[in-house]
Design an enzyme around this catalytic site. Sequence first.
Site, PDB file in Angstrom:
ATOM      1  CB  VAL A  82      -0.956   0.037   1.221  1.00 26.49           C
ATOM      2  CG1 VAL A  82      -1.921  -1.127   1.191  1.00 26.49           C
ATOM      3  CG2 VAL A  82      -0.170   0.036   2.530  1.00 26.49           C
ATOM      4  CD  GLU A  83      -0.590   5.466  -3.414  1.00 25.57           C
ATOM      5  OE1 GLU A  83      -1.381   6.419  -3.553  1.00 25.57           O
ATOM      6  OE2 GLU A  83       0.139   5.042  -4.323  1.00 25.57           O
TER       7      GLU A  83
END
Length: 365
Positions: A82-83
């Site tokens: 994820v970012e």
Amino acid sequence: MLISSSRATVVSAAVPHTNLNRISSLSSSISFGCSPHTVGWIKHSFNRIMDNNNNKKKKKDLLVTSATAQPLVDADALIDSVETFIFDCDGVIWKGDSLIEGVPETLELLRSKGKRLVFVTNNSTKSRKQYGKKFETLGLNVNEEEIFASSFAAAAYLQSINFPKDKKIYVIGEEGILIELELAGYSYLGGPEDGGKKIELKPGFYMEHDENVGAVVVGFDRYFNYYKVQYGTLCVRENPGCLFLATNRDAVTHLTDAQEWAGGGSMVGALVGSTQREPTVVGKPSTFMMDYLANKFGITKSQICMVGDRLDTDILFGQNGGCKTLLVLSGVTSISMLQNPNNSIQPEFYTNKISDFLSLKAANV
């Protein structure tokens, strides 16, 4: 050979599932020489056994294939997938005014990996600026732009629907909502100021209310009283088109780290009971804040991990938004609550606290 219906009952009830193929052959064999009525009864009994066993198998398969939460064992894999991490605050970052162990180091780790951090809370008692000061007091370096409280969500929602600036808003809640409404350019009344007002219920008493109120916003309110219930009820029921907004419907909250306290849902529930109307909820688990965040930062929702301690708000918020979800057991939800057969909300992963990112990372090096 003839077989009595009573004996057929014994056979059909006693044969285990593993012998069903043999029963099929047996049913054909024993049908020979029986009366048409008995043959029909035997076939009906056999079909009923097959249906029962098939239903049991379907239920068993359903239990096996149902998504159940997995303990987090590879922190790096989740971090890399994820970012953006969205964190709930109460029960995840702090409890009351006490910082949860290992939080500063964990946030520093995620920032060092280039992750965007966002902090979302259903607690509407403070504005974003006030929450910024709380983070600072606890020794955390968090920008105001990274904080999204349900007090802000109420103002943002009204802006998103072009709520007219010439209409007023009656607030059952605390200072945080008032500050955010003022920053958005809205006129309001109510709030803590009405906490000391009382009603004299004498014969013939009629309570006046402002007919220009176009929305009632209800959040957590330590100054909640009957005056506010009645005033908000009159606005919702008698002002044409008056909106009924709730910052959240949390059952409990952490005012101190010693125990749970009645949450904003108790205040909202009073207005639901008196108006017979359901509110528009702008906080978790409503998707409004998730949509707002995704649009503001240009985030793809599948690249977000929602981290929270509540199943019915935080985890459901993440699931409703199409995000990855991680439950921490440092707040409201216990492992027994998570694994209760009656609980239908299952995060992808669970762990004890967010600082497990550090220990699990070390374990996988």
